[in-house]
Design a protein around this motif. Structure first.
Motif, PDB file in Angstrom:
ATOM      1  N   VAL A 423       0.865  -1.175   0.000  1.00 61.26           N
ATOM      2  CA  VAL A 423       0.000   0.000   0.000  1.00 61.26           C
ATOM      3  C   VAL A 423       0.905   1.229   0.000  1.00 61.26           C
ATOM      4  CG1 VAL A 423      -1.898   1.203   1.125  1.00 61.26           C
ATOM      5  CG2 VAL A 423      -1.718  -1.280   1.333  1.00 61.26           C
ATOM      6  N   GLN A 424       0.808   2.044  -1.068  1.00 62.80           N
ATOM      7  CA  GLN A 424       1.692   3.191  -1.186  1.00 62.80           C
ATOM      8  C   GLN A 424       0.941   4.414  -1.704  1.00 62.80           C
ATOM      9  OE1 GLN A 424       5.916   2.804  -1.856  1.00 62.80           O
ATOM     10  NE2 GLN A 424       5.536   0.963  -3.040  1.00 62.80           N
ATOM     11  N   SER A 425       1.345   5.581  -1.181  1.00 62.12           N
ATOM     12  CA  SER A 425       0.871   6.886  -1.667  1.00 62.12           C
ATOM     13  C   SER A 425      -0.649   6.973  -1.675  1.00 62.12           C
ATOM     14  CB  SER A 425       1.441   7.173  -3.069  1.00 62.12           C
ATOM     15  OG  SER A 425       2.848   7.168  -3.060  1.00 62.12           O
ATOM     16  N   CYS A 426      -1.255   6.677  -0.539  1.00 65.58           N
ATOM     17  CA  CYS A 426      -2.697   6.844  -0.340  1.00 65.58           C
ATOM     18  C   CYS A 426      -2.865   7.875   0.775  1.00 65.58           C
ATOM     19  CB  CYS A 426      -3.355   5.511   0.013  1.00 65.58           C
ATOM     20  SG  CYS A 426      -3.146   4.240  -1.263  1.00 65.58           S
ATOM     21  N   ASP A 427      -3.089   9.126   0.399  1.00 70.47           N
ATOM     22  CA  ASP A 427      -2.981  10.242   1.336  1.00 70.47           C
ATOM     23  C   ASP A 427      -4.004  10.215   2.458  1.00 70.47           C
ATOM     24  OD1 ASP A 427      -0.905  11.094  -0.189  1.00 70.47           O
ATOM     25  OD2 ASP A 427      -1.998  12.673  -1.241  1.00 70.47           O
ATOM     26  N   LEU A 428      -5.167   9.599   2.248  1.00 71.87           N
ATOM     27  CA  LEU A 428      -6.238   9.661   3.236  1.00 71.87           C
ATOM     28  C   LEU A 428      -6.355   8.410   4.093  1.00 71.87           C
ATOM     29  CD1 LEU A 428      -9.079  11.326   1.090  1.00 71.87           C
ATOM     30  CD2 LEU A 428      -7.373  12.428   2.541  1.00 71.87           C
ATOM     31  N   LEU A 429      -5.615   7.401   3.801  1.00 75.29           N
ATOM     32  CA  LEU A 429      -5.777   6.120   4.487  1.00 75.29           C
ATOM     33  C   LEU A 429      -5.281   6.203   5.933  1.00 75.29           C
ATOM     34  CD1 LEU A 429      -6.755   3.224   3.765  1.00 75.29           C
ATOM     35  CD2 LEU A 429      -4.341   2.624   3.500  1.00 75.29           C
ATOM     36  N   GLU A 430      -6.121   5.769   6.871  1.00 76.33           N
ATOM     37  CA  GLU A 430      -5.777   5.783   8.290  1.00 76.33           C
ATOM     38  C   GLU A 430      -5.551   4.390   8.856  1.00 76.33           C
ATOM     39  OE1 GLU A 430      -8.588   8.022  10.537  1.00 76.33           O
ATOM     40  OE2 GLU A 430      -8.251   9.890   9.438  1.00 76.33           O
TER      41      GLU A 430
END
Length: 805
Positions: A423-430
């Motif tokens: 999982v890379q460069s997913c700005d909103l993922l918490e």
């Protein structure tokens, strides 16, 4: 042969050259005639390059009954057969199996005007850069002017055995075959390649086609535009044999199949589909086609205008099952929202690889169909509880708006075969996994993930990998490789309840994260947490303070490589449990005797403040197998403890020193050598195993300062100095005479260096022999004057390479 016009004259006897089977003619620019009919009629292979405007007279062409292969390349051919005033000729090539027409920029047709051609044995037709051809094949009954004449004029069944057709770089071709040419004419074609035919508007129907590749056709809007079938003919549905479909660079493609044919065509044999660069394509499969893709194995879509993978039709709530699909790649689909708009159920029982990249409008990867969501919030996949039962590799990259991978309606055992997660460069993922907790009543008290590789990067809002409710219900006992980078909000990586089960973990790399402690202080941990960990890299963790916040010594029995860089808040690398700690200081590693029994390589950035070891140090108890040591930014404050640490490295083979400066290390250390010596760095060991010394960006720090005793150099084989400004020489004459095993000497970009060897005592007439030296490189030493200015004799008996530049 620029001036030859005729190869054979008209008086050649009929039995001349009677065994000639193959003829090749190249670059005969004035050639008017190839050969008489008595010779051509026996040929099986004919290849012509760069000559002629026509190849055969009509009277000769009708006699080519033995011709099997014909290749014409880069000629001025306008017509293959020159017409004669003899009515409407009929040309039959009964044995011709291969026809290649390449770079014939003037060619328009086989024969100008009315004629009939038949190619009963032709299996391969390859055309390339025949720019004036506009129609490949048409029926003889069609009236067309010369400038619009098709390449082939044929009767209904003209190519009954054609299997491979390639049409490449044909700028003006608009039609492959018109409607008057029977489908049976091409019914055996298995492979069709169409490349850079910018005026082509459709492909046509080829029922037995197995492989289709269409690339770089600017005007193509529909791949298959067919005439609707008549149910009265007894063929209500047609089964296509197509197995491979590749569409690439078709900017105006709007659909693969004409809408009228959705209910009349099945693609049950389709196995591999690749679609690239089709910006106008908003959906790939109509629903009525998708439900029959039972053999599909691999699907890859890249840089298309796809909004939904399957186009909705008014048929209630469909169920899409892809029983053999093993690989699905959706990349750079910036308009993609979902597999299918609205309610549906999808099942992917064989899917092993799922790769999603730059699909910015996707917000949820997977959800249960019971969840009511508007279109703009619809998940990519609507699935039932166990939807990806065989998924082994999952990659989610550059997804700007995704905030949930799987909602809490998707059960934890949906991924019970997952081995690799990226999982890379997913700005909103918490949260990476937010799954429905298992129901103990179902007999599943703990979900065992087979995950072996975990890679997380560029997730600025990530707070935890697993939802806290699952800590006690998930075991990652198979996890072997973990890489985490760019997760600024992640303060700890492993909850204690997860860490204690990581018995197979081999490599762990963490960089540019907000990690404060590696293992969250949730409960007690055993002495050996990671029994198989061989490599640990911690880089640019500016908040990191310790591995585990509790006072608890850990053991690292298999650790071979340890790297710590840019961890500014780490003040002590390691210390024993019984050592008294300074107030508010905790070592990164709290250890006991034998904590690193197999550590072989250690790389540290001391950053001017890190103490390698705090407290009493016993030689050989902790780092007895260390072979390689790399140190950046020596700490002036902790020079003594650094020296104590270095004393114990009896088996050190390679020492690398970077970005350390002489003025930072000049300090009186009476504790070690007494009040009569001012010491920069002392290594009071013979270093009988030290074979390599590398120094880089060490301004003013020379090997003789780092290793002040000449005996330290006796076993050195490689000396590498680079970017060490401030040095006027490398070593003294005494040290030079001790370099008895040196084989490689490399000095690069030391701006102040004037000589390699100096002699502070000014001895002359000595003999210095480098018995083993084979390689010398001196590069960008702008002030170098000589190897040595002292008058003595140098000998290099084994020297092989000297590079000076």
């Amino acid at each position: 042969m620029d001036n030859i016009e005729i190869i054979w004259g008209n008086q050649v006897a009929a039995d001349s050259f009677h065994k000639l089977k193959s003829l090749e003619v190249r670059r005969w620019n004035k050639l008017l005639s190839i050969a008489p009919s008595c010779i051509l009629g026996r040929l099986k292979s004919l290849e012509i390059l760069e000559s002629l405007t026509s190849l055969f007279p009509a009277s000769l062409a009708i006699d080519l009954t033995q011709l099997e292969e014909l290749e014409i390349d880069k000629c001025g051919i306008v017509e293959l057969i020159k017409k004669e005033d003899r009515g409407v000729p009929r040309f039959v090539f009964p044995k011709l199996t291969s026809l290649k027409l390449q770079r014939l920029t003037q060619m328009r047709c086989i024969c100008i005007g009315k004629y009939v051609s038949h190619w009963p044995a032709l299996k391969t037709l390859d055309m390339y850069e025949c720019h004036k051809v506009e129609i490949l094949a048409s029926h003889t009954e069609n009236d067309m002017p010369f400038d619009k004449q098709p390449l082939f004029l044929v009767e209904k069944v003209a190519f009954p055995n054609l299997e491979t057709l390639a049409i490449k770089d044909m700028d003006n071709i608009e039609i492959i075959r018109d409607n008057q040419v029977a489908a049976d004419s091409l019914h055996k074609i298995k492979s069709l390649k169409v490349w850079r035919c910018n005026k082509l508007s459709k492909i046509g129907w080829l029922k037995n086609l197995e492989s289709l590749k269409v690339q770089s056709c600017d005007l193509l809007e529909v791949v298959f535009k067919l005439q609707p079938l008549n149910p009265l003919d007894g063929h209500p549905i047609t089964d296509f044999l197509l197995e491979r479909l590749k569409l690439d660079g078709l900017p105006k493609l709007k659909c693969v199949w004409d809408k009228e044919l959705h209910n009349q065509v099945k693609f049950e044999c389709l196995r591999f589909v690749t679609v690239f660069g089709c910006k106008s394509l908003t959906s790939l499969f109509p629903a009525s086609v998708a439900i029959h893709l039972t053999q599909l194995e691999e699907l890859e879509i890249d840089e298309c205008g796809i909004v939904e993978l399957i186009k909705k039709e008014d048929r209630g709530v469909p169920r899409f099952v892809f029983p053999k699909l093993t690989s699905l790649k959706l990349q750079r689909l910036t308009q993609l929202r979902c597999i299918y708009i609205g309610k549906y159920v999808s099942h992917w029982p064989a899917l092993k690889t799922l790769d999603i990249y730059e699909c910015h409008k996707v917000e949820i990867l997977a959800s249960h169909p019971k969840n009511d969501m508007p279109f703009e919030k619809q998940p990519l996949f609507l699935v039932e509880k166990v939807a990806f039962s065989c998924l082994e590799t999952l990659a989610i990259r550059d997804m700007d708006n995704i905030d949930i991978i799987c909602d809490n309606q998707v059960a934890a055992d949906s991924f019970h075969k997952l081995k690799s997660l990226e999982v890379q460069s997913c700005d909103l993922l918490e949260v990476v996994f937010k799954l429905q907790p298992l129901n103990p009543l179902d007999g599943h008290l703990v979900a065992e993930f087979p995950l072996e590789r975990l890679k997380l990067g560029g997730l600025p809002k990530l707070k935890c990998v697993w939802d806290k409710e699952l800590h006690n219900q998930v075991k990652f006992q198979c996890l072997r490789f973990v890489t985490v980078s760019g997760c600024k909000s992640l303060t700890s990586l492993f909850p204690t309840s997860v860490a204690i089960h990581l018995t197979q973990l081999e490599e762990l790399e963490i960089s540019e994260c907000g990690i404060v402690e590696l293992i969250e202080k949730e409960g007690p941990v055993p002495k050996v947490v990671f029994p198989r960990l061989t490599s640990l890299k911690l880089e640019d963790l500016i908040e990191l303070k310790c591995i585990y916040a509790r006072v608890h010594a850990l053991c690292w029995p298999r650790l071979k490589n340890l790297e710590v860089r840019g961890c500014n808040k780490v003040e002590i690398l390691a210390s024993q449990l019984e050592n008294e700690m300074p107030p508010r200081k905790q070592p990164l590693f709290l250890i006991e005797k034998g904590a690193f029994p197999n550590l072989q390589e250690l790389k540290l950035d001391l950053f001017g403040r890190m103490e390698i070891w705090h407290g009493h140090f016993h030689d050989g108890e902790f780092f007895s197998k260390l072979r390689v040591l790399e140190l950046h930014h020596f700490s002036k404050e902790f020079t003594i403890s650094t020296c104590c640490f270095l004393q114990s490295l009896a088996n050190l083979e390679k020492l690398v020193v970077c970005e350390s400066y002489q003025e930072e290390l000049s300090i009186n250390i009476e504790v070690i050598v007494g009040p009569s010596h001012e010491l920069e760095i002392i290594l009071p060991f013979s270093f009988q195993h030290l074979t390599t010394l590398e120094m880089s960006n060490c301004d003013g720090l020379s090997p003789s300062i780092l290793l002040p005793f000449s005996g330290f150099f006796q076993h050195l084989k490689t000396l590498d100095m680079s970017f060490c400004d401030g040095l006027s020489n490398i070593f003294t004459l005494i040290i030079a005479r001790n370099l008895v095993e040196l084989t490689t000497l490399r000095i690069i970009n030391c701006k102040m260096l004037t000589e390699v060897i100096c002699d502070e005592e000014g001895e002359e007439g000595l003999l210095v022999v480098f018995n083993q030296l084979k390689y010398i490189e001196l590069d960008r030493l702008t002030r170098l004057r000589c190897f040595s200015s002292i008058k003595y004799t140098l000998m290099f008996p084994l020297l092989e390479d000297v590079i000076v530049k």
